[in-house]
Design an enzyme around this catalytic site. Structure first.
Site, PDB file in Angstrom:
ATOM      1  N   GLU A  80       0.838  -1.204   0.000  1.00  0.00           N
ATOM      2  CA  GLU A  80       0.000   0.000   0.000  1.00  0.00           C
ATOM      3  C   GLU A  80       0.876   1.260   0.000  1.00  0.00           C
ATOM      4  OE1 GLU A  80      -3.333  -0.221  -0.078  1.00  0.00           O
ATOM      5  OE2 GLU A  80      -3.675   1.952  -0.001  1.00  0.00           O
ATOM      6  N   ASP A  81       1.955   1.227   0.740  1.00  0.00           N
ATOM      7  CA  ASP A  81       2.718   2.459   1.006  1.00  0.00           C
ATOM      8  C   ASP A  81       4.018   2.595   0.218  1.00  0.00           C
ATOM      9  OD1 ASP A  81       0.755   3.045   2.801  1.00  0.00           O
ATOM     10  OD2 ASP A  81       1.882   2.426   4.564  1.00  0.00           O
TER      11      ASP A  81
END
Ligand code: MN
Length: 490
Positions: A80-81
């Site tokens: 996600e990051d």
């Protein structure tokens, strides 16, 4: 720097404490990979982001999960990051770990927008269906637990949204998985944000009562110990924590205010065998008069979430009502950690532990959970287990992100009728995930479907060849019949 509790050695030590002899090379790699990957990132608290990954991993180790889940906990936000992809994780770690992280990332992207109970129920089902592997849900629960524990760093409106989502979506999932400790914590932390005044009032009144209650329970515990001496059984006695949200629910349910809620004392007796549970029960009833109809045997009749215990209520010394729960250590562990308590490490003869030896078949478990959600009583559950119920359901979204459950293989026409009969009848085309699609296309779990309508469009007889839902089928037939009899103009 990472605080002492969370350095690599502590993580390895903690993991090995319940999985002695397990290989920790992958764990070490995941730790370093995550630490480095998130190094540029900070949390709202201004701490390094990696602290969050470690905290989530620590919760997963409370539940004593297997090495793949622990690694995936460390890596759960990496897709996600950062730029790390599924293929990277598969190559650097394993397909299993990559699948777990991808599962968490997928759930991360499901936005929860509608708080009605009906939609929430569908969301919970969809989450279970999307996760494919129950360990994904466990990672997500651990993630939510840490986020809500540290929520006060966020702006007020985010706090409220996250708290509502937690109370409606995540706490009931924890409940269903039987992870009561987590369920109660999620509830109380959310409730404190949603209704700060009521929360304050209830917890103050609990604090006030605690003093006298603790004193009484201590003395009661001494009586119990005295009585059980002659049975010669090993046991431990603990008081039961009180949760603010469950008291609030009781107030609503019984339509009473705080002063009218009976604050019953409760103790828990934990012993080693089932036979001892019943001997202890007998001794308790011999010592103190049981309150009529208060006895429930969840050992003989487990709850659908596998909870087991004997519950009884007696008039203790001074005619005070005391609730007693009796269970084995294993039942206690299951009551606290639920599904997570089912991962057991088998020791090989040479003392090594292998993750492949997980006792639980995860897919079977997931199917069971999906089925168990709709059941009210445990007897039904046993039936389900025997017949191996297969409910194949998919969840499809409207453009406004309302979710509609449909059978596997359903088409946009089924979806249109699930939204509204008129939408079905006027359906002339569909878009799936933004692309024009044929009306007999097969919808997949998580698709966003938009139905294109025209006022004077009408159902086509050919639709009957591919629709899967009885609703679509009956509405199409009815329309065509009315058409023939002249009730409706084409
Ligand atoms: Mn996270």
């Amino acid at each position: 720097m990472v605080p002492g509790d969370f350095d690599l050695n502590s993580v390895i030590e903690r993991f090995q404490s319940y999985a002695p002899g397990a290989d920790t090379a992958l764990l070490t790699k995941a730790y370093r990979f995550s630490c480095e990957g998130h190094s540029a990132q900070k949390r709202a608290s201004n701490e390094p982001y990696f602290i969050h990954c470690l905290a989530v991993t620590n919760v997963l180790m409370d539940w004593r999960l297997d090495s793949a889940t622990i690694c995936a906990g460390l890596l759960h936000d990496i897709m996600e990051d950062t730029k790390v992809t599924y293929d990277d994780l598969k190559a650097d770690f394993s397909e299993e770990i990559a699948n777990l992280v991808a599962g968490v990332t997928k759930i991360e992207r499901l936005q929860f927008t509608n708080l009605t109970e009906f939609q929430a129920e569908n969301w919970r089902k969809m989450m279970l269906a999307t996760a494919k592997d129950i360990r994904v849900i466990l990672i997500k629960l651990a993630d939510r637990l840490h986020n809500i524990r540290t929520i006060h760093y966020l702006p007020a409106e985010d706090q409220l949204r996250i708290a509502q989502e937690t109370l409606t979506l995540y706490a009931p999932i924890a409940d269903r998985l039987g992870i009561f400790a987590t369920k109660s914590e999620l509830e109380d932390l959310s409730f404190a944000i949603i209704e700060p005044h009521i929360f304050g009032e209830i917890s103050q009144s609990l604090d006030k009562q605690t003093e006298g209650r603790d004193e009484y329970l201590k003395r009661f515990g001494e009586h119990v110990t005295e009585r059980l001496k002659k049975l010669n059984v090993s046991f431990r006695c603990m008081s039961r924590p009180k949760h603010v949200y469950s008291i609030y629910r009781k107030m609503l349910r019984q339509n009473k205010n705080l002063n009218e809620i009976e604050d019953t004392m409760g103790i828990r007796l934990i012993t080693d065998t089932i036979a001892n549970c019943y001997s202890i029960l007998g001794e308790m009833h011999a010592a103190w008069k049981p309150v009529p109809n208060s006895f429930t045997d969840y050992i003989a009749q487990p709850k659908s979430n596998m909870y087991q215990s004997i519950h009884t209520t007696v008039w203790g010394p001074g005619d005070t009502i005391v609730e007693i729960q009796i269970r084995t250590e294993e039942m206690h562990r299951r009551a606290e950690y639920g599904i997570a308590a089912h991962w057991k490490y088998k020791l090989k003869s040479h003392g090594n532990v292998r993750d492949k030896d997980l006792e639980m078949d995860l897919n079977w478990l997931r199917e069971w959970l999906e089925a168990a959600q709709d059941l009210e009583n445990p007897a039904e559950l046993l039936e389900t287990l025997k017949t191996e119920l297969k409910v194949h359901q998919i969840f499809v979204f409207t453009p406004r992100m309302e979710v509609k459950p449909l059978p596997e293989g359903a088409s946009p026409v089924d979806f249109a009728y699930a939204v509204h009969t008129d939408i079905g009848n006027q359906c002339m085309g569909a878009k799936i995930n933004g692309k024009i699609a044929k009306l007999d296309s097969e919808l997949k779990n998580g698709d966003i479907c938009e139905i294109l309508v025209r006022k004077n469009a009408r159902p086509n007889e050919d639709w009957l060849k591919f629709v899967k839902t009885s609703k679509a089928r009956s509405r199409i037939r009815r329309f065509l019949k009315d058409l023939k009899s002249g009730d409706k103009k084409p």
